[in-house]
Design a protein around this motif. Structure first.
Motif, PDB file in Angstrom:
ATOM      1  N   THR A 187       0.802  -1.117  -0.029  1.00 51.52           N
ATOM      2  CA  THR A 187      -0.103   0.018   0.099  1.00 51.52           C
ATOM      3  C   THR A 187       0.935   1.408  -0.034  1.00 51.52           C
ATOM      4  N   GLU A 188       2.208   1.102   0.314  1.00 49.29           N
ATOM      5  CA  GLU A 188       3.159   2.393   0.276  1.00 49.29           C
ATOM      6  C   GLU A 188       3.249   2.891  -1.069  1.00 49.29           C
ATOM      7  N   ILE A 189       2.952   2.188  -2.209  1.00 46.48           N
ATOM      8  CA  ILE A 189       2.929   2.860  -3.355  1.00 46.48           C
ATOM      9  C   ILE A 189       1.511   3.600  -3.928  1.00 46.48           C
ATOM     10  N   LEU A 190       0.480   3.380  -3.008  1.00 43.84           N
ATOM     11  CA  LEU A 190      -0.579   4.190  -3.229  1.00 43.84           C
ATOM     12  C   LEU A 190      -0.291   5.507  -2.298  1.00 43.84           C
ATOM     13  N   VAL A 191       0.487   5.439  -1.621  1.00 44.07           N
ATOM     14  CA  VAL A 191       0.855   6.859  -0.761  1.00 44.07           C
ATOM     15  C   VAL A 191       1.830   7.520  -1.869  1.00 44.07           C
ATOM     16  N   GLU A 192       2.598   6.735  -2.241  1.00 39.33           N
ATOM     17  CA  GLU A 192       3.798   7.386  -3.273  1.00 39.33           C
ATOM     18  C   GLU A 192       3.132   7.912  -4.285  1.00 39.33           C
ATOM     19  N   THR A 193       2.188   7.503  -5.036  1.00 36.05           N
ATOM     20  CA  THR A 193       1.478   7.903  -6.020  1.00 36.05           C
ATOM     21  C   THR A 193       0.493   8.946  -5.690  1.00 36.05           C
ATOM     22  N   ALA A 194       0.099   9.011  -4.744  1.00 34.69           N
ATOM     23  CA  ALA A 194      -0.685  10.132  -4.045  1.00 34.69           C
ATOM     24  C   ALA A 194       0.329  11.357  -4.059  1.00 34.69           C
ATOM     25  N   LEU A 195       1.397  11.412  -3.439  1.00 32.12           N
ATOM     26  CA  LEU A 195       2.068  12.379  -3.246  1.00 32.12           C
ATOM     27  C   LEU A 195       2.797  12.953  -4.372  1.00 32.12           C
ATOM     28  N   HIS A 251      -6.057  -2.195  -5.617  1.00 30.46           N
ATOM     29  CA  HIS A 251      -6.947  -3.392  -6.001  1.00 30.46           C
ATOM     30  C   HIS A 251      -6.112  -4.454  -6.105  1.00 30.46           C
ATOM     31  N   GLY A 252      -6.357  -5.737  -6.556  1.00 37.25           N
ATOM     32  CA  GLY A 252      -5.814  -6.868  -6.694  1.00 37.25           C
ATOM     33  C   GLY A 252      -5.025  -6.927  -7.867  1.00 37.25           C
ATOM     34  N   VAL A 279      -6.625   7.988 -17.208  1.00 38.65           N
ATOM     35  CA  VAL A 279      -6.542   6.369 -16.452  1.00 38.65           C
ATOM     36  C   VAL A 279      -5.194   5.734 -16.584  1.00 38.65           C
ATOM     37  N   ALA A 280      -4.775   5.350 -15.341  1.00 43.16           N
ATOM     38  CA  ALA A 280      -3.507   4.565 -15.450  1.00 43.16           C
ATOM     39  C   ALA A 280      -3.155   3.739 -14.315  1.00 43.16           C
ATOM     40  N   THR A 281      -2.632   2.654 -14.248  1.00 40.65           N
ATOM     41  CA  THR A 281      -2.148   1.728 -13.199  1.00 40.65           C
ATOM     42  C   THR A 281      -0.645   1.706 -12.985  1.00 40.65           C
ATOM     43  N   VAL A 282      -0.602   1.744 -11.359  1.00 40.16           N
ATOM     44  CA  VAL A 282       0.934   1.851 -11.068  1.00 40.16           C
ATOM     45  C   VAL A 282       1.297   0.482 -10.304  1.00 40.16           C
ATOM     46  N   ARG A 283       2.403  -0.130 -10.387  1.00 43.38           N
ATOM     47  CA  ARG A 283       2.592  -1.316  -9.950  1.00 43.38           C
ATOM     48  C   ARG A 283       3.434  -1.282  -8.638  1.00 43.38           C
ATOM     49  N   ASP A 284       3.506  -2.189  -7.691  1.00 46.46           N
ATOM     50  CA  ASP A 284       4.030  -1.985  -6.524  1.00 46.46           C
ATOM     51  C   ASP A 284       5.543  -2.599  -6.551  1.00 46.46           C
ATOM     52  N   PHE A 285       5.934  -2.564  -5.271  1.00 44.84           N
ATOM     53  CA  PHE A 285       7.627  -2.733  -5.382  1.00 44.84           C
ATOM     54  C   PHE A 285       7.753  -4.212  -5.800  1.00 44.84           C
ATOM     55  N   GLY A 286       6.642  -5.226  -5.806  1.00 45.77           N
ATOM     56  CA  GLY A 286       6.942  -6.546  -6.248  1.00 45.77           C
ATOM     57  C   GLY A 286       6.487  -6.666  -7.703  1.00 45.77           C
ATOM     58  N   SER A 287       6.347  -5.587  -8.459  1.00 46.35           N
ATOM     59  CA  SER A 287       6.038  -5.308  -9.847  1.00 46.35           C
ATOM     60  C   SER A 287       4.735  -6.024 -10.179  1.00 46.35           C
ATOM     61  N   THR A 293      -4.969   1.938  -9.291  1.00 47.10           N
ATOM     62  CA  THR A 293      -5.274   2.590 -10.436  1.00 47.10           C
ATOM     63  C   THR A 293      -5.704   4.126 -10.220  1.00 47.10           C
ATOM     64  N   LEU A 294      -5.579   4.924 -10.957  1.00 45.51           N
ATOM     65  CA  LEU A 294      -6.066   6.281 -10.882  1.00 45.51           C
ATOM     66  C   LEU A 294      -6.501   6.902 -12.041  1.00 45.51           C
ATOM     67  N   GLY A 295      -7.430   7.964 -11.920  1.00 44.10           N
ATOM     68  CA  GLY A 295      -8.115   8.636 -12.953  1.00 44.10           C
ATOM     69  C   GLY A 295      -8.376  10.034 -12.663  1.00 44.10           C
TER      70      GLY A 295
END
Ligand code: GLN
Length: 295
Positions: A113-121, A256-257, A276-284, A289-291
């Protein structure tokens, strides 16, 4: 001639006098068959008993443990051996390098979930952006964002009273008192057309998913994990409803999953979101996904 069978590790008590090194070695042996993070589990449990920081373990491996420390460490390791999540045993989990109190009323914060925080920032938001975190649980996302953006006006909501109480306790503990935390069934208690960013890590696991019978999820509330429509029900509801709660040019950002990205992107496009785009986590793995709501 056959030698005596070795005693199974679970039948061994930690031999005394124990040192940091022998205690970790014992716990790793015991936990390895049931945990795929045995070394880390052992370290976190031992640090909890001796009340030290991680570096201490590597600096002082020969340091002896007191009989009381041995006793309490044995008890914690036995709990972990029975499957209890480490975070529940020690009552805490680190997220975004911040300590969060946890209990069995919410999801345990995940590194993914840290990737969501990073993306928001990384979004082009104003200094005084208004942000909403839906289904905040421990408060991990909202409080991590608040720790990075003091002037953002952040509201975090959860439907479950116990989760709201836990998030408030974390807010006080982390001294991030500017975050507004309240009980709300998704959007029910917040104002329409008010937010520059809406984030959520909603339940998204399919109710029949095998993985619900393995590991930590067995001890987490179903309401934080599973959703109908193959796990998409809450993701779709939030995406659809958020359009009424975003300001023009506001963003939605959803965890999301790892196999849900294609369908969720299609849904966001269908609902009228742009960029609309998807971001991967640190495990690839596809993880959020954001919009942009341009209307
Ligand atoms: N990522 C978690 C898991 O797969 C689930 C989190 C969620 O449903 N929001 O264990």
């Amino acid at each position: 001639m056959l030698s005596q069978p070795l005693a199974l590790p679970e039948q061994l008590a930690l031999a005394e006098p124990a040192t940091i090194a022998t205690a970790l070695q014992w716990a790793c042996l015991l936990l390895a068959p049931t945990s795929d993070s045995a070394q880390l589990d052992a370290e976190v449990l031992l640090l909890h008993c001796i009340k030290k920081r991680r570096a201490f373990l590597y600096t002082w491996p020969e340091k002896p443990l007191t009989p009381e420390q041995v006793k309490s460490f044995e008890a914690l390791v036995q709990k972990r051996h029975k499957g209890l999540p480490v975070a529940h045993i020690v009552g805490e989990r680190e997220f975004w390098s911040l300590p969060f109190m946890v209990n069995d009323t919410t999801l345990i914060p995940r590194p993914d979930t840290e990737i969501l925080v990073e993306t928001a920032l990384s979004l082009p938001l104003s200094t005084y952006a208004k942000v909403l975190d839906l289904g905040t649980g421990t408060g991990a996302i909202a409080l991590a964002l608040a720790s990075e953006r003091e002037s953002w006006e952040i509201t975090a909501v959860d439907k479950v009273d116990d989760a709201v109480a836990l998030a408030i306790a974390n807010r006080e503990n982390l001294k991030l008192t500017q975050v507004n935390i309240l009980q709300s069934d998704w959007f029910s208690a917040v104002k329409a057309r008010d937010f520059d960013l809406i984030v959520s890590n909603p339940p998204y696991i399919d109710e029949t998913d095998e993985h619900l019978h393995q590991g930590d999820v067995r001890f987490e509330p179903q309401s934080a994990l599973t959703a109908a429509e193959e796990g998409f029900a809450d993701l779709y509801y939030i995406a659809k409803t958020a359009r009424d709660y975003l300001k023009p040019n506001g963003y939605i950002l959803l965890e999301h999953g790892f196999e849900q990205a294609v369908k969720l992107r299609a849904k966001l496009v269908e609902l009228g979101y742009e960029n609309v785009a998807t971001v991967r986590d640190f495990g690839s793995n596809d993880r959020c996904t954001l919009g942009k709501w341009a209307e």
